[in-house]
Design a protein around this motif. Structure first.
Motif, short mmCIF file in Angstrom:
data_model
loop_
_atom_site.label_atom_id
_atom_site.label_comp_id
_atom_site.label_asym_id
_atom_site.label_seq_id
_atom_site.Cartn_x
_atom_site.Cartn_y
_atom_site.Cartn_z
N ALA A 1 92.11 101.10 31.37
CA ALA A 1 92.94 101.23 30.18
C ALA A 1 94.41 101.31 30.58
O ALA A 1 94.75 101.67 31.71
N GLY A 2 95.28 100.94 29.63
CA GLY A 2 96.71 101.05 29.85
C GLY A 2 97.25 99.99 30.80
O GLY A 2 96.82 98.84 30.79
N GLN A 3 98.20 100.40 31.63
CA GLN A 3 98.82 99.47 32.57
C GLN A 3 97.84 99.06 33.65
O GLN A 3 97.06 99.88 34.15
N ARG B 1 98.86 94.66 31.04
CA ARG B 1 98.07 95.73 30.45
C ARG B 1 96.65 95.26 30.15
O ARG B 1 96.40 94.06 29.95
N TRP B 2 95.73 96.23 30.13
CA TRP B 2 94.35 95.94 29.76
C TRP B 2 94.27 95.71 28.25
O TRP B 2 94.93 96.38 27.47
N ARG B 3 93.45 94.78 27.85
CA ARG B 3 93.27 94.49 26.43
C ARG B 3 92.44 95.57 25.77
O ARG B 3 91.45 96.04 26.33
N PRO C 1 92.56 91.81 31.03
CA PRO C 1 93.96 92.05 30.71
C PRO C 1 94.42 91.16 29.55
O PRO C 1 93.81 90.13 29.27
N VAL C 2 95.49 91.58 28.90
CA VAL C 2 96.08 90.76 27.86
C VAL C 2 96.61 89.47 28.49
O VAL C 2 97.35 89.50 29.48
N ASP D 1 101.73 86.65 32.18
CA ASP D 1 100.98 86.99 33.40
C ASP D 1 101.13 85.93 34.49
O ASP D 1 100.31 85.85 35.39
N HIS D 2 102.19 85.15 34.41
CA HIS D 2 102.31 84.00 35.32
C HIS D 2 102.59 84.43 36.76
O HIS D 2 102.24 83.71 37.69
#
Length: 275
Positions: free
Chosen positions: A114-116, A255-257, A267-268, A272-273
């Motif tokens: 969860a979170g970052q 961050r986690w989705r 992750p979202v 994210d590149h």
């Protein structure tokens, strides 16, 4: 049915479960927990006393890596050696792995991420001139983007195999020729001896034709890749130069989705590149 939590739920619901029902069969299912996903709901919770999903036809057994001890009274040297190797492996995991990942992989915990994704702090950023001669080698990593941004990172490795991200090229709207020119310049300046890229990179052939040392990166799951990066960050074996603003921004904002049922282990998929 081994490592069942890694299966897609439709494999169980649409294929395996109907086949068992047709023959009134049974199944033994095991898995490393991957958070509170479908396997947790469909299998594990049905075997828990007091759970709302309890089904008396289900039974649970919970054991962990730490439970792998030699049988009582066993004096076989092979067992002793295996126990020593296990202790060393667990000690390494405690020192290098993310705590949640450690509990999931070694203690069979159903905790969710969860979170970052990455906890960056000031110790992960360095500044000042980059002296190439202090590094034993360098390589590049490339994530293609046309309308969305693409990113090329130059990573230098020192004699202790610590990694420094020393340069980045981050842009959107570039054609293949422009990416090849930018990658050639960055690899030359950074003395990168290899350029790792996604096997599905649509301009891989263009890069190869341009003389770039292109190689297919090992195909890993998202979680495996994240764990590799987290292990380096947690062990202070990965730093990012202050000039690499996009890499710092994306790694820090990864961050986690969140899902309806809680936090999923995905992750979202945005910004994210450089991750």
């Amino acid at each position: 049915l081994t490592e069942a939590a890694r299966l897609k739920p439709e494999v169980w619901e649409g294929n395996l479960r109907p086949a068992l029902a047709e023959r009134r069969g049974w199944v033994i299912s095991d898995s490393t927990p991957l958070g509170p996903n479908w396997w947790h709901a469909e299998f594990w919770r049905r075997g828990l006393d007091g759970d709302a999903r309890r089904d008396p036809t289900y039974s649970d057994v919970h054991w962990t890596t730490l439970d792998n001890h030699p049988p009582p009274g066993c004096d076989d040297p092979a067992w002793a050696a295996e126990a020593a190797n296990l202790e060393a492996e667990v000690a390494w995991a405690h020192a290098h792995m993310d705590p949640v990942a450690l509990r999931r992989e070694y203690m069979a915990s159903f905790e969710a991420f969860a979170g970052q994704v990455y906890a960056l702090d000031e110790g992960h950023v360095f500044s000042g001139p980059v002296h190439r001669d202090r590094y034993r080698r360098a390589f590049a990593g490339f994530d293609h983007g046309s309308r969305s941004p693409g990113c090329l990172l130059i990573v230098a490795e020192d004699s202790d195999r610590r990694w420094d991200v020393v340069a980045e090229h981050y842009a959107s709207g570039l054609l293949a020729r422009s990416w090849c020119e930018a990658a050639s310049r960055r690899c030359r300046e950074g003395r990168a001896e290899i350029l790792w890229t996604d096997p599905a990179n649509p301009i891989k052939a263009d890069m190869s034709d341009a003389g770039l040392p292109v190689a297919d990166a090992e195909v890993k799951s998202v979680l495996e890749g994240i764990q590799s990066v987290r292990s380096r960050l947690d062990g202070h074996r990965l730093r990012i130069h202050a000039s690499c603003a996009n890499a710092r921004r994306e790694l820090g904002g990864y961050r986690w989705r969140e899902t309806v049922a809680g936090h999923g282990d995905v992750p979202v998929k945005t910004n994210d590149h450089a991750c």
